[in-house]
Design a protein around this motif. Structure first.
Motif, PDB file in Angstrom:
ATOM      1  N   TYR A  96       0.827  -1.093   0.077  1.00  0.00           N
ATOM      2  CA  TYR A  96      -0.148  -0.054   0.012  1.00  0.00           C
ATOM      3  C   TYR A  96       0.772   1.106  -0.188  1.00  0.00           C
ATOM      4  CZ  TYR A  96      -3.344  -3.298   1.513  1.00  0.00           C
ATOM      5  OH  TYR A  96      -4.482  -4.480   1.398  1.00  0.00           O
ATOM      6  N   PHE A  97       2.147   1.274  -0.450  1.00  0.00           N
ATOM      7  CA  PHE A  97       3.089   2.533  -0.600  1.00  0.00           C
ATOM      8  C   PHE A  97       3.556   2.323  -2.132  1.00  0.00           C
ATOM      9  CE2 PHE A  97       7.130   4.387  -0.122  1.00  0.00           C
ATOM     10  CZ  PHE A  97       6.737   5.674   0.370  1.00  0.00           C
ATOM     11  N   PRO A  98       3.457   3.691  -2.670  1.00  0.00           N
ATOM     12  CA  PRO A  98       2.719   4.786  -2.014  1.00  0.00           C
ATOM     13  C   PRO A  98       1.295   4.694  -2.379  1.00  0.00           C
ATOM     14  CG  PRO A  98       3.802   5.279  -4.273  1.00  0.00           C
ATOM     15  CD  PRO A  98       4.443   4.051  -3.879  1.00  0.00           C
ATOM     16  N   ALA A  99       0.507   5.359  -1.901  1.00  0.00           N
ATOM     17  CA  ALA A  99      -0.851   5.517  -1.942  1.00  0.00           C
ATOM     18  C   ALA A  99      -1.160   5.732  -3.537  1.00  0.00           C
ATOM     19  CB  ALA A  99      -1.772   6.487  -1.182  1.00  0.00           C
ATOM     20  N   PRO A 100      -2.200   5.063  -4.020  1.00  0.00           N
ATOM     21  CA  PRO A 100      -2.515   5.429  -5.515  1.00  0.00           C
ATOM     22  C   PRO A 100      -3.368   6.955  -5.627  1.00  0.00           C
ATOM     23  CG  PRO A 100      -4.099   3.857  -4.697  1.00  0.00           C
ATOM     24  CD  PRO A 100      -3.038   3.927  -3.662  1.00  0.00           C
ATOM     25  N   SER A 101      -3.082   7.548  -6.734  1.00  0.00           N
ATOM     26  CA  SER A 101      -3.869   8.833  -6.799  1.00  0.00           C
ATOM     27  C   SER A 101      -5.274   8.749  -6.629  1.00  0.00           C
ATOM     28  CB  SER A 101      -3.743   9.434  -7.878  1.00  0.00           C
ATOM     29  OG  SER A 101      -2.215   9.549  -8.288  1.00  0.00           O
ATOM     30  N   ASN A 102      -5.841   9.527  -5.834  1.00  0.00           N
ATOM     31  CA  ASN A 102      -7.354   9.753  -5.555  1.00  0.00           C
ATOM     32  C   ASN A 102      -7.890   8.670  -4.851  1.00  0.00           C
ATOM     33  OD1 ASN A 102      -7.747  12.167  -6.962  1.00  0.00           O
ATOM     34  ND2 ASN A 102      -7.809  11.160  -8.990  1.00  0.00           N
ATOM     35  N   ALA A 103      -7.100   7.912  -4.079  1.00  0.00           N
ATOM     36  CA  ALA A 103      -7.638   6.729  -3.184  1.00  0.00           C
ATOM     37  C   ALA A 103      -8.631   7.131  -2.099  1.00  0.00           C
ATOM     38  CB  ALA A 103      -6.419   6.117  -2.399  1.00  0.00           C
ATOM     39  N   THR A 104      -9.394   6.018  -1.794  1.00  0.00           N
ATOM     40  CA  THR A 104     -10.449   6.397  -0.717  1.00  0.00           C
ATOM     41  C   THR A 104      -9.846   6.581   0.661  1.00  0.00           C
ATOM     42  OG1 THR A 104     -12.178   5.029  -1.832  1.00  0.00           O
ATOM     43  CG2 THR A 104     -12.685   5.714   0.311  1.00  0.00           C
ATOM     44  N   ASP A 105     -10.290   7.612   1.272  1.00  0.00           N
ATOM     45  CA  ASP A 105      -9.695   7.579   2.912  1.00  0.00           C
ATOM     46  C   ASP A 105      -8.237   7.899   2.769  1.00  0.00           C
ATOM     47  OD1 ASP A 105     -10.205   8.065   5.565  1.00  0.00           O
ATOM     48  OD2 ASP A 105      -9.888   5.853   6.047  1.00  0.00           O
ATOM     49  N   CYS A 107      -4.480  10.203   2.549  1.00  0.00           N
ATOM     50  CA  CYS A 107      -3.822  11.390   3.050  1.00  0.00           C
ATOM     51  C   CYS A 107      -4.324  12.577   2.179  1.00  0.00           C
ATOM     52  CB  CYS A 107      -2.533  11.151   3.368  1.00  0.00           C
ATOM     53  SG  CYS A 107      -1.532  12.409   4.247  1.00  0.00           S
ATOM     54  N   SER A 108      -4.224  13.994   2.722  1.00  0.00           N
ATOM     55  CA  SER A 108      -4.656  14.990   1.755  1.00  0.00           C
ATOM     56  C   SER A 108      -3.223  15.347   1.055  1.00  0.00           C
ATOM     57  CB  SER A 108      -4.752  16.256   2.773  1.00  0.00           C
ATOM     58  OG  SER A 108      -3.813  16.565   3.787  1.00  0.00           O
ATOM     59  N   CYS A 109      -2.243  14.767   1.437  1.00  0.00           N
ATOM     60  CA  CYS A 109      -0.936  14.839   0.683  1.00  0.00           C
ATOM     61  C   CYS A 109      -0.346  13.557   0.511  1.00  0.00           C
ATOM     62  CB  CYS A 109       0.059  16.039   1.288  1.00  0.00           C
ATOM     63  SG  CYS A 109       1.628  16.155   0.617  1.00  0.00           S
ATOM     64  N   ASN A 110      -0.097  13.383  -0.652  1.00  0.00           N
ATOM     65  CA  ASN A 110       0.475  11.943  -0.952  1.00  0.00           C
ATOM     66  C   ASN A 110       1.855  11.863  -0.544  1.00  0.00           C
ATOM     67  OD1 ASN A 110       1.222   9.435  -2.233  1.00  0.00           O
ATOM     68  ND2 ASN A 110      -0.540   9.454  -3.754  1.00  0.00           N
ATOM     69  N   LEU A 111       2.113  11.673   0.648  1.00  0.00           N
ATOM     70  CA  LEU A 111       3.520  11.629   1.175  1.00  0.00           C
ATOM     71  C   LEU A 111       4.491  10.676   0.604  1.00  0.00           C
ATOM     72  CD1 LEU A 111       2.345  11.757   4.984  1.00  0.00           C
ATOM     73  CD2 LEU A 111       2.801  13.611   3.352  1.00  0.00           C
ATOM     74  N   GLY A 112       3.696   9.532   0.109  1.00  0.00           N
ATOM     75  CA  GLY A 112       4.823   8.602  -0.506  1.00  0.00           C
ATOM     76  C   GLY A 112       5.140   9.058  -2.028  1.00  0.00           C
ATOM     77  N   LYS A 113       4.335   9.660  -2.559  1.00  0.00           N
ATOM     78  CA  LYS A 113       4.986  10.315  -3.951  1.00  0.00           C
ATOM     79  C   LYS A 113       5.855  11.327  -3.951  1.00  0.00           C
ATOM     80  CE  LYS A 113       2.299  10.664  -7.695  1.00  0.00           C
ATOM     81  NZ  LYS A 113       1.241  10.992  -8.494  1.00  0.00           N
ATOM     82  N   VAL A 114       5.606  12.223  -2.842  1.00  0.00           N
ATOM     83  CA  VAL A 114       6.537  13.108  -2.357  1.00  0.00           C
ATOM     84  C   VAL A 114       7.881  12.688  -2.048  1.00  0.00           C
ATOM     85  CG1 VAL A 114       7.194  14.860  -0.481  1.00  0.00           C
ATOM     86  CG2 VAL A 114       4.836  14.909  -1.468  1.00  0.00           C
ATOM     87  N   TYR A 115       7.842  11.557  -1.386  1.00  0.00           N
ATOM     88  CA  TYR A 115       9.232  10.897  -0.941  1.00  0.00           C
ATOM     89  C   TYR A 115      10.088  10.382  -2.318  1.00  0.00           C
ATOM     90  CZ  TYR A 115      12.544   7.281   0.145  1.00  0.00           C
ATOM     91  OH  TYR A 115      13.442   6.377   0.277  1.00  0.00           O
TER      92      TYR A 115
END
Length: 298
Positions: A96-105, A107-115
């Motif tokens: 489950y990392f990083p979260a896919p775009s527009n996943a349900t429930d 984070c307001s910022c996709n921290l995995g994609k930032v990393y």
């Protein structure tokens, strides 16, 4: 691409989000199950000390994926995965990392994609510098040009890292999603970022050094930031990092899947040998229309 990137950048993974967000059982689909799973984590004493610590972290992630699958795209789990990368590294996908775009429930910022974006930019900066050093120099002028190009590589690495924050999480306060880490990165590179102004504002990072024009999967283009942009960048973006409240009614990864950990050093007799652990994740199904997703309630 993500696998090799994570492996190559494991040493620069960071708690770049300020105060660490620990994963807890609060709001989990199976709160008691997660606590019981955590309490059973006892890595073998035949592992060396560092590997014992990392296997415990892997087992904790597996516990969360099994008993808290309704929270895996939230900020806490995503930051915890980043912390795991910093402590242990990983060449295999983390559940489950990083979260896919527009996943349900999520984070307001996709921290995995930032990393991953900052890590990718750091890799590009390093390869750019190496290329500059390898170029043939026949006189002192060529040497000076190569040194200057190396400095420009550093400029674009820092500028592009700042830009990725804006491209992935526009409006989010950058101080909460990696800004300070990038500033420290510049110091470690012995870079005076103020000297980069003209080169960055000319668009040279993309046109001359082939740094990326966009973040994969994001529609907003990268705007490379110079030192003069940073005050307005931090002051005009003020949104906090929060969870987008919604309901996840089924396990995102399916009912069962196997996660492969990292090769670890085990003591077999009197010799150390490598072995790769695997973890079978079985998602608890505890959702109903009357009580929601809670296994531990009657």
């Amino acid at each position: 691409m993500i696998l090799s990137l994570v492996l190559a950048t494991a040493s620069i993974a960071f708690a770049f989000l300020g105060t660490a967000m620990d994963i807890t059982n609060q709001g989990c689909v199976d709160q008691l199950g997660f606590l019981n799973c955590q309490n059973k984590i006892k890595p073998s004493k035949k592992l060396n000390q560092d590997d014992r610590f990392c296997v415990a972290r892997e087992e904790e992630l597996a516990c969360f994926a099994s008993h808290c699958w309704n929270k895996v795209y939230q900020c806490n789990y995503q930051q915890h995965a980043i912390k795991f990368l910093g402590e242990c590294g990983s060449s295999n996908p983390i559940p489950y990392f990083p979260a896919p775009s527009n996943a349900t429930d999520d984070c307001s910022c996709n921290l995995g994609k930032v990393y991953l974006a900052i890590s990718s930019t750091a890799l590009k900066g390093t390869s750019c510098e190496k290329e500059a050093r390898k170029q043939n120099a026949t006189d002192s002028e060529d040497v000076s040009l190569n040194i200057l190009k190396g400095e420009h590589c550093k400029c674009c690495q820092i500028s592009g890292s700042y830009a990725s924050l804006d491209a992935i999480c526009p409006s989010t306060n950058p101080l909460h999603i990696g800004f300070d880490y990038i500033t420290q990165m510049a110091k470690k590179l012995s870079l005076d970022f103020n000297t980069c102004e003209e080169y960055i504002l000319q668009g040279s990072c993309v046109t001359r050094l082939n740094f990326t024009e966009s973040v994969d999967g994001e529609s907003k283009p990268m705007t490379y930031l110079a030192a003069s942009n940073l005050i307005s960048f931090t002051e005009s973006n003020t949104a906090m990092v929060t969870n987008n409240v919604d309901t996840v009614s089924s396990p995102p990864g399916g009912s069962t899947f196997t996660w492969t950990g990292e090769p670890r050093s085990w003591l077999v007799g009197t010799a150390w040998k490598f072995s790769t652990p695997t973890y079978t994740v079985i998602a608890r199904h505890c959702c109903s229309k009357t009580r929601g997703c809670r296994c531990d309630q009657g």
